[in-house]
Design an enzyme around this catalytic site. Structure first.
Site, PDB file in Angstrom:
ATOM      1  N   LYS A  76       0.839  -1.204   0.000  1.00 55.58           N
ATOM      2  CA  LYS A  76       0.000   0.000   0.000  1.00 55.58           C
ATOM      3  C   LYS A  76       0.873   1.253   0.000  1.00 55.58           C
ATOM      4  O   LYS A  76       1.923   1.297   0.667  1.00 55.58           O
ATOM      5  CB  LYS A  76      -0.909  -0.032   1.227  1.00 55.58           C
ATOM      6  CG  LYS A  76      -1.954   1.074   1.287  1.00 55.58           C
ATOM      7  CD  LYS A  76      -2.833   0.884   2.508  1.00 55.58           C
ATOM      8  CE  LYS A  76      -3.899   1.956   2.640  1.00 55.58           C
ATOM      9  NZ  LYS A  76      -4.758   1.734   3.824  1.00 55.58           N
ATOM     10  N   SER A 150      -9.418   1.677   2.843  1.00 50.19           N
ATOM     11  CA  SER A 150      -8.488   2.407   2.000  1.00 50.19           C
ATOM     12  C   SER A 150      -7.380   1.554   1.383  1.00 50.19           C
ATOM     13  O   SER A 150      -6.617   2.068   0.566  1.00 50.19           O
ATOM     14  CB  SER A 150      -7.865   3.544   2.826  1.00 50.19           C
ATOM     15  OG  SER A 150      -7.100   3.050   3.904  1.00 50.19           O
ATOM     16  N   SER A 174      -9.970  -0.576   6.974  1.00 45.57           N
ATOM     17  CA  SER A 174      -9.335  -0.343   5.672  1.00 45.57           C
ATOM     18  C   SER A 174      -8.687  -1.562   5.041  1.00 45.57           C
ATOM     19  O   SER A 174      -8.277  -1.508   3.876  1.00 45.57           O
ATOM     20  CB  SER A 174      -8.297   0.776   5.790  1.00 45.57           C
ATOM     21  OG  SER A 174      -8.929   2.005   6.045  1.00 45.57           O
TER      22      SER A 174
END
Length: 483
Positions: A76, A150, A174
């Protein structure tokens, strides 16, 4: 052999035994990314140097001992990868390359993994969508819908077979939200298990793995946690010490504990264990709805675990009404802190609005901290009861459209997030481990995930139950992305 779509366990075993060259494995995954990602937009950056780094793995003297030998991994874009920019989904962040790896990334590399790219996320990781200045991450199951957030790109990349495992983080769901949206496994560990992000949202956020198989999820968590006893805990729901003589640790320079490669995969049923499992098809307060098919999936998961030998009890109580507002307030307050110091002119409209709301709540001392302390101190334990694990829906509604939510205002973003993904945040508020497991397909054509929650230290229980659910409800790839 086509390695893209194979599990991390299979790839690492082949590389360790000399049956596959790590650079070949990485090249095939880079080809899969080049073919599939233009539609999905999972990656902000694909690393050209990954093939060179894979060759370096092949030359390592400890190759035969590496748990993730040659395994392609996506990271990420809010975790530092040495030599690459870390943009956090924002045009307002620094474009200077990171000087060193984040500790979680460093553990993956030490274990033989090859970082193939950085995945897209919403700006600063503030929402459960996948849009940013770098593109909108689309759900591989339905390109018109969001991949969640996210850790949007991390989940989408695993679902589409571009990587077998990915690293993300979870502040209010997330990892679990995009995992459920995209039909993959994701686990948020409790505090202290995995090195957290630099900005951990005052302890709300933990780093954790996304994976296609439970064996891969366990293996990735064991590396991230520097705990070899987790690598096969999916078999029995407990830590399982390696049976081979211990080897020199590959995780930390000052760690004298060794690691042994996992044994050949066996069926999850080989490890029999019994837990008290509660299920709550509708855990939300009165007035908040959960999709009927999601509720049915929770009941199906409970029945599967009953057949597997666990004690199953229904959890009829709903979450307390004060917890939702406290969770939203904590989310907004952390948003206010996240935008501090950044050029407002370069932030998205959504981020500016969330930041303003968060700063206002902080000034009014309505930042959710009192509710968080109440829930973390005793509320979660009292509400949870005497179960070892609780099953709930991961989402309350199907994923929204993959629109450019960053160009919209505060109210629209908060309402849509709260309607479709209100079930995950409470477990960040108390710091308990939780995971999402794909179990079915919705009539709308998207996956259905169930959330497994355990008290502190219960990560192994989550892995063991996830394996039993996966054995009865095998995950399937999105249409067009392989078996």
């Amino acid at each position: 052999m086509i390695w893209a779509g194979k599990s991390a366990v299979e790839i690492a075993q082949a590389v360790r035994h000399g049956e596959a060259a790590p650079e070949t494995v990485v090249e095939e995954h880079l080809c899969a990314i080049a073919e599939r990602d233009p539609k999905i937009k999972a990656f902000r950056l694909v690393r050209a140097r990954a093939v060179e780094e894979a060759r370096a793995v092949r030359k390592r003297r400890d190759l035969a001992d590496l748990p993730l030998a040659g395994v392609p991994v996506a990271v990420k874009d809010n975790l530092a990868v040495a030599g690459e920019t870390c943009r956090l989904g924002s045009g307002a962040t620094s474009d200077a390359p990171a000087a060193e790896d984040h500790p979680a990334v460093a553990r993956l590399r030490a274990a033989g993994a090859v970082i193939v790219g950085l995945t897209n996320m919403p700006e600063l990781g503030l929402v459960g969508f996948g849009d940013s200045a770098y593109g909108t991450v689309r759900n591989p199951w339905d390109l018109s819908r969001t991949a969640g957030g996210s850790s949007s790109g991390s989940a989408a990349a695993v679902a589409a077979g571009m990587v077998p495992i990915a690293l993300g983080n979870d502040g209010m769901g997330s990892l679990r939200i995009p995992g459920a949206c995209c039909g993959v496994l994701a686990l948020k560990p409790g505090p202290g298990v995995v090195p957290p992000p630099v900005d951990d949202w005052d302890g709300l956020t933990e780093n954790g793995p996304v994976a296609w198989s439970v064996a891969d999820l366990s293996l990735a968590l064991s590396v991230l946690a520097a705990d070899p006893g987790l690598a096969e805990s999916w078999r029995t729901g407990t830590r399982t010490e390696p049976v081979r003589p211990m080897l020199r640790s590959i995780w930390a320079e000052d760690d004298d504990e060794g690691w042994a490669a996992p044994r050949t995969i066996r069926a999850a049923e080989d490890g029999l264990f019994e837990l008290r499992v509660a299920y709550a098809p509708q855990p939300l307060p009165v007035g908040m709805a959960v999709d009927a098919e999601f509720r049915a999936a929770v009941e199906a998961a409970a029945e599967t675990l009953r057949v597997a030998g666990h004690t199953i009890v229904e959890h009829p109580r709903r979450l307390p009404g004060w917890l939702g507002p406290a969770t939203v307030a904590a989310w907004l307050a952390r948003s206010g802190a996240a935008v501090q110091g950044l050029d407002r002119a370069r932030l998205e409209r959504r981020s500016r609005a969330l930041g303003r709301a968060g700063r206002l709540l902080a000034r009014l001392t309505l930042d959710g901290s009192k509710g968080r302390e109440r829930w973390r101190g005793y509320g979660a334990d009292q509400w949870f009861g005497d179960a070892d694990v609780l099953i709930t829906p991961t989402l309350a509604a199907v994923p929204p459209r993959a629109d450019r939510w960053g160009e919209r205002g505060l109210l629209r973003n908060v309402l849509v997030n709260a309607r479709y993904a209100p079930v995950t945040g409470p477990w960040n508020m108390c710091g308990w481990p939780a995971a999402t497991v794909p179990i079915a397909t919705h009539s709308a054509g998207v996956p259905i995930g169930v959330q497994l929650i355990a008290p502190p230290g219960g990560e192994t229980h989550l892995l063991g139950l996830a394996a039993q659910l996966a054995a009865r409800h095998p995950a399937v790839r999105p249409p067009g992305y392989g078996s």
